[in-house]
Design a protein around this motif. Structure first.
Motif, mmCIF file in Angstrom:
data_model
loop_
_atom_site.group_PDB
_atom_site.id
_atom_site.type_symbol
_atom_site.label_atom_id
_atom_site.label_comp_id
_atom_site.label_asym_id
_atom_site.label_seq_id
_atom_site.Cartn_x
_atom_site.Cartn_y
_atom_site.Cartn_z
ATOM 1 N N ASN A 167 82.997 39.893 38.956
ATOM 2 C CA ASN A 167 84.245 39.778 39.716
ATOM 3 C C ASN A 167 85.385 40.578 39.108
ATOM 4 N N ASP A 168 85.213 41.027 37.879
ATOM 5 C CA ASP A 168 86.301 41.717 37.196
ATOM 6 C C ASP A 168 86.296 43.192 37.573
ATOM 7 N N GLY A 169 86.863 43.505 38.746
ATOM 8 C CA GLY A 169 86.891 44.887 39.178
ATOM 9 C C GLY A 169 88.138 45.253 39.961
ATOM 10 N N VAL A 170 89.006 44.272 40.195
ATOM 11 C CA VAL A 170 90.256 44.487 40.925
ATOM 12 C C VAL A 170 91.380 43.863 40.109
ATOM 13 N N ASP A 171 92.500 44.557 39.991
ATOM 14 C CA ASP A 171 93.626 44.022 39.232
ATOM 15 C C ASP A 171 93.969 42.605 39.691
ATOM 16 N N GLY A 172 93.920 41.674 38.760
ATOM 17 C CA GLY A 172 94.343 40.309 39.036
ATOM 18 C C GLY A 172 93.304 39.414 39.666
ATOM 19 N N LEU A 173 92.168 39.952 40.109
ATOM 20 C CA LEU A 173 91.214 39.151 40.879
ATOM 21 C C LEU A 173 90.516 38.104 40.026
ATOM 22 N N CYS A 174 89.841 38.522 38.975
ATOM 23 C CA CYS A 174 89.044 37.589 38.177
ATOM 24 C C CYS A 174 89.913 36.500 37.557
ATOM 25 N N ALA A 175 91.024 36.889 36.953
ATOM 26 C CA ALA A 175 91.892 35.910 36.300
ATOM 27 C C ALA A 175 92.493 34.934 37.309
ATOM 28 N N SER A 176 92.906 35.433 38.481
ATOM 29 C CA SER A 176 93.487 34.556 39.502
ATOM 30 C C SER A 176 92.468 33.549 40.009
ATOM 31 N N LEU A 177 91.265 34.020 40.304
ATOM 32 C CA LEU A 177 90.216 33.122 40.774
ATOM 33 C C LEU A 177 89.870 32.081 39.707
ATOM 34 N N CYS A 178 89.790 32.524 38.456
ATOM 35 C CA CYS A 178 89.439 31.589 37.388
ATOM 36 C C CYS A 178 90.538 30.556 37.158
ATOM 37 N N CYS A 179 91.793 30.938 37.365
ATOM 38 C CA CYS A 179 92.881 29.954 37.298
ATOM 39 C C CYS A 179 92.664 28.850 38.329
ATOM 40 N N VAL A 180 92.297 29.245 39.546
ATOM 41 C CA VAL A 180 92.050 28.264 40.615
ATOM 42 C C VAL A 180 90.833 27.414 40.285
ATOM 43 N N VAL A 181 89.769 28.049 39.838
ATOM 44 C CA VAL A 181 88.523 27.334 39.552
ATOM 45 C C VAL A 181 88.716 26.331 38.422
ATOM 46 N N ILE A 182 89.297 26.776 37.318
ATOM 47 C CA ILE A 182 89.483 25.891 36.162
ATOM 48 C C ILE A 182 90.455 24.760 36.502
ATOM 49 N N SER A 183 91.538 25.079 37.191
ATOM 50 C CA SER A 183 92.503 24.040 37.592
ATOM 51 C C SER A 183 91.852 23.018 38.509
ATOM 52 N N SER A 184 90.993 23.478 39.413
ATOM 53 C CA SER A 184 90.316 22.569 40.340
ATOM 54 C C SER A 184 89.439 21.580 39.591
ATOM 55 N N PHE A 185 88.659 22.074 38.639
ATOM 56 C CA PHE A 185 87.812 21.179 37.843
ATOM 57 C C PHE A 185 88.658 20.168 37.077
#
Length: 318
Positions: A167-185
């Motif tokens: 997923n780490d191929g677009v500026d901000g994509l991987c980190a933004s998604l992981c913020c949502v995923v980790i916060s959700s858990f």
């Protein structure tokens, strides 16, 4: 450190101090990056890959180390957690060494490293969490034999490391998604995770500091050092919740975006089966090249989809 702080502060205050310290230290470490961090050479086959050329790469080295230090200083930890930190460091270092290498590491070499780390992680998890060796399907709880859970856990960790990396191929994509995923858990399974809730918010904090520099147009990239470590951590907290199947919904965009490419390559390489021949993978490249989405559209739309998945997961868990 935690015991000393506990004499003067409440646990919630210590957690807040840890979150703030993690953000400030990560921000400072990225604002004045270490001179030994590599620079990106541009990815030949990635969409807009040439635009990354010359940017500082592998800064996952910084925020993963800050995360480990702050989580050990500002939360009560166990021997089990120390082992996970060592494994997280190993995942990060394997990614960093690949980032710093003049020629990319062989895929089989990286896959073998991921496998060994996954085996050690699962061995540790089973030894310390016998009460969590089950799968919840609605109100039904299925007890899983230890050997079966061991194998399934290895698969989960290995897959999570690799789909997150893709997923780490677009500026901000991987980190933004992981913020949502980790916060959700951490929000949905706060009761089950205990002190791991604190680690979750500390990890989100270091990612937010990183996003300050990685938002479009970015000046630095997390590299494999960051994305692989994130995948390992997400798989770990998915298992610590006692609801490992929740990973499917709570990380669905990560799975689909990165996983389809892995399946496509595996079928082609090992079974000579070609699928999705007109679809670029990872899918974020397909969205940019074939659908004309901008980087900002890719990030916001993927995050929106993942938030919807998280809301559904929350409703199902009630």
């Amino acid at each position: 450190m935690y015991d000393i702080l506990n004499r003067f502060l409440e646990p919630n205050q210590i957690a807040v101090a840890g979150i703030l310290a993690a953000f400030v230290l990560t921000f400072a470490g990225l604002a004045f990056p270490f001179p030994f961090l590599p620079v990106d050479h541009g990815r030949e086959f990635a969409v807009n890959g040439a635009l990354s050329k010359g940017k500082t790469r592998g800064v996952g080295f910084v925020f993963v180390i800050v995360f480990i230090i702050c989580s050990l200083l500002f939360m009560p930890f166990s021997r089990e957690y120390i082992i996970y930190c060592i494994l997280l460091l190993a995942v990060m270092l394997s990614g960093y060494l690949d980032d710093a290498s003049q020629t990319p590491w062989n895929e089989y070499k990286k896959g073998l490293i991921d496998f060994v780390i996954s085996v050690v992680a699962m061995w540790t998890f089973i030894n310390y969490n016998r009460e969590l060796l089950s799968i919840h399907i609605g109100q039904v709880v299925l007890d899983i034999p230890v050997p079966v859970y061991f194998i399934l856990g290895i698969i989960l960790i290995w897959v999570s490391i690799n789909v997150t990396n893709c997923n780490d191929g677009v500026d901000g994509l991987c980190a933004s998604l992981c913020c949502v995923v980790i916060s959700s858990f951490t929000v949905i399974y706060a009761n089950e995770l205990g002190n791991y809730v604190i680690t979750g918010f500390i990890f989100v904090s270091v990612l937010l500091a990183y996003l300050y520099f990685n938002s479009t147009p970015s000046s630095m990239l997390m590299g494999d050092a960051g994305s692989r470590a994130l995948g390992f951590y997400i798989a770990l907290i998915a298992m610590k919740t006692g609801h490992p199947l929740s990973y499917i919904l709570l990380a669905l965009v990560l799975i689909v975006d990165g996983g389809i490419g892995l399946v496509k390559v595996a079928l082609k390489r090992f079974l000579k089966i070609s699928i999705l021949v007109n679809t670029r993978t990872p899918l974020h490249d397909h969205a940019r090249k074939n659908k004309g989405w901008s980087d900002t559209q890719v990030v916001f739309r993927c995050v929106i989809f993942q938030i919807i998945c998280a809301l559904i997961a929350y409703i199902v868990s009630i």
